[in-house]
Design a protein around this motif. Structure first.
Motif, PDB file in Angstrom:
ATOM      1  N   ALA A 185      42.767  39.229  42.861  1.00 41.02           N
ATOM      2  CA  ALA A 185      41.824  40.309  42.134  1.00 41.02           C
ATOM      3  C   ALA A 185      42.277  41.767  42.417  1.00 41.02           C
ATOM      4  O   ALA A 185      42.352  42.584  41.325  1.00 41.02           O
TER       5      ALA A 185
ATOM      6  N   LEU B 122      45.833  42.629  40.976  1.00 40.24           N
ATOM      7  CA  LEU B 122      45.648  42.474  39.425  1.00 40.24           C
ATOM      8  C   LEU B 122      45.086  44.165  39.135  1.00 40.24           C
ATOM      9  O   LEU B 122      45.631  44.572  38.192  1.00 40.24           O
TER      10      LEU B 122
ATOM     11  N   GLU C  91      36.122  42.525  34.196  1.00 40.15           N
ATOM     12  CA  GLU C  91      36.319  41.185  34.100  1.00 40.15           C
ATOM     13  C   GLU C  91      36.502  40.625  35.343  1.00 40.15           C
ATOM     14  O   GLU C  91      36.368  39.362  35.865  1.00 40.15           O
ATOM     15  N   LEU C  92      37.469  41.363  36.197  1.00 38.51           N
ATOM     16  CA  LEU C  92      37.807  40.694  37.665  1.00 38.51           C
ATOM     17  C   LEU C  92      36.522  41.229  38.685  1.00 38.51           C
ATOM     18  O   LEU C  92      36.940  40.602  39.861  1.00 38.51           O
TER      19      LEU C  92
ATOM     20  N   ARG D  86      38.600  46.991  31.136  1.00 40.25           N
ATOM     21  CA  ARG D  86      38.331  45.670  31.053  1.00 40.25           C
ATOM     22  C   ARG D  86      38.667  45.060  32.068  1.00 40.25           C
ATOM     23  O   ARG D  86      38.029  43.815  32.539  1.00 40.25           O
ATOM     24  N   VAL D  87      40.049  44.978  32.572  1.00 38.84           N
ATOM     25  CA  VAL D  87      40.527  44.443  33.647  1.00 38.84           C
ATOM     26  C   VAL D  87      39.689  44.261  34.928  1.00 38.84           C
ATOM     27  O   VAL D  87      39.430  43.396  35.557  1.00 38.84           O
TER      28      VAL D  87
ATOM     29  N   LYS E 128      49.454  35.586  26.591  1.00 40.61           N
ATOM     30  CA  LYS E 128      49.691  36.982  26.999  1.00 40.61           C
ATOM     31  C   LYS E 128      49.402  37.153  28.434  1.00 40.61           C
ATOM     32  O   LYS E 128      50.107  37.764  29.150  1.00 40.61           O
TER      33      LYS E 128
ATOM     34  N   VAL F  96      41.224  37.886  26.742  1.00 40.21           N
ATOM     35  CA  VAL F  96      42.710  38.150  26.750  1.00 40.21           C
ATOM     36  C   VAL F  96      43.045  36.761  26.502  1.00 40.21           C
ATOM     37  O   VAL F  96      42.643  35.462  26.655  1.00 40.21           O
TER      38      VAL F  96
ATOM     39  N   GLY G 178      46.426  33.877  44.747  1.00 42.04           N
ATOM     40  CA  GLY G 178      45.538  34.842  44.329  1.00 42.04           C
ATOM     41  C   GLY G 178      45.921  35.016  42.833  1.00 42.04           C
ATOM     42  O   GLY G 178      44.879  35.157  41.774  1.00 42.04           O
TER      43      GLY G 178
ATOM     44  N   LEU H 207      48.683  43.635  33.973  1.00 41.25           N
ATOM     45  CA  LEU H 207      48.101  43.183  32.632  1.00 41.25           C
ATOM     46  C   LEU H 207      48.258  44.551  31.704  1.00 41.25           C
ATOM     47  O   LEU H 207      47.117  45.004  31.250  1.00 41.25           O
ATOM     48  N   ASN H 208      49.209  45.001  31.362  1.00 44.92           N
ATOM     49  CA  ASN H 208      49.357  46.222  30.738  1.00 44.92           C
ATOM     50  C   ASN H 208      48.516  46.102  29.071  1.00 44.92           C
ATOM     51  O   ASN H 208      48.414  47.212  28.628  1.00 44.92           O
ATOM     52  N   SER H 209      48.433  44.878  28.569  1.00 46.62           N
ATOM     53  CA  SER H 209      48.134  44.800  27.174  1.00 46.62           C
ATOM     54  C   SER H 209      46.662  45.434  26.983  1.00 46.62           C
ATOM     55  O   SER H 209      46.046  45.291  25.975  1.00 46.62           O
ATOM     56  N   GLU H 210      45.973  44.893  28.329  1.00 47.29           N
ATOM     57  CA  GLU H 210      44.575  45.255  28.352  1.00 47.29           C
ATOM     58  C   GLU H 210      44.276  46.627  28.759  1.00 47.29           C
ATOM     59  O   GLU H 210      44.749  47.029  29.745  1.00 47.29           O
TER      60      GLU H 210
ATOM     61  N   VAL I  69      43.723  33.394  38.966  1.00 46.43           N
ATOM     62  CA  VAL I  69      43.176  34.158  37.716  1.00 46.43           C
ATOM     63  C   VAL I  69      43.542  33.257  36.514  1.00 46.43           C
ATOM     64  O   VAL I  69      42.782  33.264  35.480  1.00 46.43           O
TER      65      VAL I  69
ATOM     66  N   THR J 106      36.969  33.892  33.542  1.00 42.63           N
ATOM     67  CA  THR J 106      37.303  35.459  33.485  1.00 42.63           C
ATOM     68  C   THR J 106      38.296  35.930  32.471  1.00 42.63           C
ATOM     69  O   THR J 106      38.901  35.009  31.742  1.00 42.63           O
ATOM     70  N   LEU J 107      38.261  36.984  32.049  1.00 44.11           N
ATOM     71  CA  LEU J 107      39.342  37.894  31.119  1.00 44.11           C
ATOM     72  C   LEU J 107      39.115  37.117  29.892  1.00 44.11           C
ATOM     73  O   LEU J 107      40.329  36.527  29.196  1.00 44.11           O
TER      74      LEU J 107
ATOM     75  N   GLN K  31      52.103  37.994  31.754  1.00 43.70           N
ATOM     76  CA  GLN K  31      52.084  39.196  32.569  1.00 43.70           C
ATOM     77  C   GLN K  31      51.988  38.919  33.808  1.00 43.70           C
ATOM     78  O   GLN K  31      52.104  39.697  34.801  1.00 43.70           O
ATOM     79  N   ILE K  32      51.361  37.704  33.999  1.00 45.70           N
ATOM     80  CA  ILE K  32      50.873  37.640  35.653  1.00 45.70           C
ATOM     81  C   ILE K  32      51.930  36.574  36.241  1.00 45.70           C
ATOM     82  O   ILE K  32      52.409  37.040  37.375  1.00 45.70           O
TER      83      ILE K  32
END
Lengths: 156, 165
Positions: free
Chosen positions: A43, A46, A67-68, A63-64, B64, B60, B43, A56-59, B47, B56-57, B68-69
Motif C-alpha cells: 500500500a 503504490l 482507497e488504499l 483516489r489511490v 488497467k 479502477v 504487497g 497507478l498513473n491512470s488514477e 492489491v 479496494t480501488l 500498471q501494478i
C-alpha cells in the motif's frame, strides 16, 4: 517512572511471563507482524509510486490514497499491536538494542510522514510537483529504514 | 543418500555456499533483501487480489490496475527468487530435511499454478467484467487462493529458521 522502569515492569507483567514461557507465541506473533508488513509495504509503495508517476498513473492521486488507506492504516495497526506484544515478551532484549531504538525513532518519523503525505494527496489530482515527489521519496526511505532496522534487531 | 540430498550437500559445500554461510554479513544482508523483495511482490499482488474481491480501488478497471501494478510484482519476484536461491545455496543441506522448507516449496509451486490457470481461463474474458464491482466467482476464488498461498509462504518461510533439525 522512567522508560527503563516501564520496560522492566511490562517484562514482569503476567502477559509478559505467559508470552515468554510459550514455545510458539513469539513465532506466531512475529509471523503476523510479517504478514501485515507485506500488506503495508504494498500500500505504501503504490501511494509513493503514484507521486513519482510510475505506478497507478491512470488514477488521480487522491483516489489511490483514499482507497488504499484502509489497508495501509489497518496493517499499520496490526504491526503496532504485534510489535508491542513482541516487546512485552522480552523487553530487556530490546531496551539496549541499538537497532530497536533506531527502528522506533524511524517509526515515529514514518507515521508522521505518512499523515503528511495523506494530507498532501487529498488535494492532488494529476499534477505532481517536485516537492511532492521529495515527500514520497522521504516516506519510502523512512519505511525502508524501519524494515532494515527491524531485521537488524535479531542480528545484534 | 538420495540424489537430491547429495545435490544439496554438494551445493552447501561449494566455495560459494560456504562463503555466504561463513561471512558475518552476507547472510543477513541477503535475507533482508529477500524480505524486501517479498514485501514488494506480495504487497503489490495483494492489491490486485483485493481489487478482484472488490475490497479496494473498486472504480479502477481490473485490467488497467493489473497492467500498471504487475511490473512491480515481477520486479519483486526477481529479487525474491535470486536472493532466495542464494540463501538456499548457503544452507541447502539443512533446508533439505526442514519440514517448513518443504511446505514452502509446495506452496510456491501451487502459487505459480494459480495465475497460470486464472490467466488462461477467467482473465481472458476480463473485458466483459473489467469494471464489475462484483467480479466472477472464479476471479474471486483465484484471489482468495493467492492471498492464502502467499500468506502461507511467508509463514512457512519464517518458520524455516525456527524448525532447525
Amino acid at each position: 517512572m522512567s522508560m527503563l522502569d516501564l520496560f522492566q515492569w511490562i517484562g514482569h507483567s503476567s502477559l509478559g511471563v505467559v508470552l515468554r514461557q510459550s514455545t510458539w507465541a513469539f513465532a506466531a506473533i512475529e509471523v503476523v507482524h510479517l504478514l501485515a508488513l507485506a500488506i503495508f509495504g504494498g500500500a505504501v509503495l503504490l501511494v509513493d509510486l503514484r507521486f513519482f508517476r510510475i505506478g497507478l498513473n491512470s488514477e488521480p492521486t487522491s483516489r489511490v490514497v483514499r482507497e488504499l488507506s484502509p489497508q495501509l492504516f489497518g496493517s499499520l495497526v496490526v504491526m503496532a499491536i504485534t510489535g508491542v506484544l513482541m516487546v512485552i515478551s522480552g523487553p530487556m532484549r530490546y531496551y539496549y538494542n541499538e537497532a530497536f531504538r533506531a527502528k522506533m525513532a524511524l517509526f515515529v518519523l514514518g507515521v508522521a510522514a505518512q499523515f503528511l503525505i495523506h494530507k498532501i494527496a487529498a488535494k492532488t489530482e494529476f499534477d505532481t510537483t517536485w516537492w511532492r515527489r521529495i515527500a514520497a521519496g522521504i516516506s519510502l526511505t523512512i519505511w525502508t529504514g524501519v524494515a532494515l532496522a527491524g531485521r537488524a534487531i535479531g542480528y545484534i | 543418500m538420495s540424489p537430491l540430498l547429495h545435490f544439496c550437500t554438494w551445493l552447501y559445500s561449494t566455495p560459494f555456499g560456504t562463503a555466504i554461510r561463513e561471512s558475518d554479513y552476507a547472510f543477513p544482508i541477503i535475507e533482508t533483501i529477500h524480505t524486501l523483495g517479498i514485501t514488494l511482490l506480495v504487497g503489490t499482488i495483494s492489491v490486485i487480489d483485493l481489487r478482484l474481491l472488490g475490497l479496494t480501488l473498486r472504480h479502477v478497471s481490473v485490467s488497467k490496475l493489473y497492467r500498471q501494478i504487475i511490473p512491480w510484482t515481477w520486479g519483486g519476484f526477481v529479487v525474491m527468487f535470486i536472493s532466495g536461491v542464494l540463501l538456499f545455496i548457503s544452507e541447502a543441506k539443512d533446508n533439505y530435511g526442514n519440514p517448513a522448507f518443504r511446505i514452502k516449496l509446495i506452496l510456491l509451486f501451487l502459487v505459480g499454478l494459480n495465475p497460470l490457470i486464472f490467466h488462461t481461463t477467467t482473465f481472458r474474458e476480463v473485458h466483459t467484467w473489467d469494471l464489475a464491482k462484483i467480479t466472477p466467482v472464479r476471479a474471486r476464488l483465484a484471489a482468495v487462493f493467492s492471498l492464502c498461498l502467499w500468506g502461507g509462504i511467508i509463514v512457512a518461510g519464517r518458520i524455516i529458521a525456527y524448525s532447525h533439525n
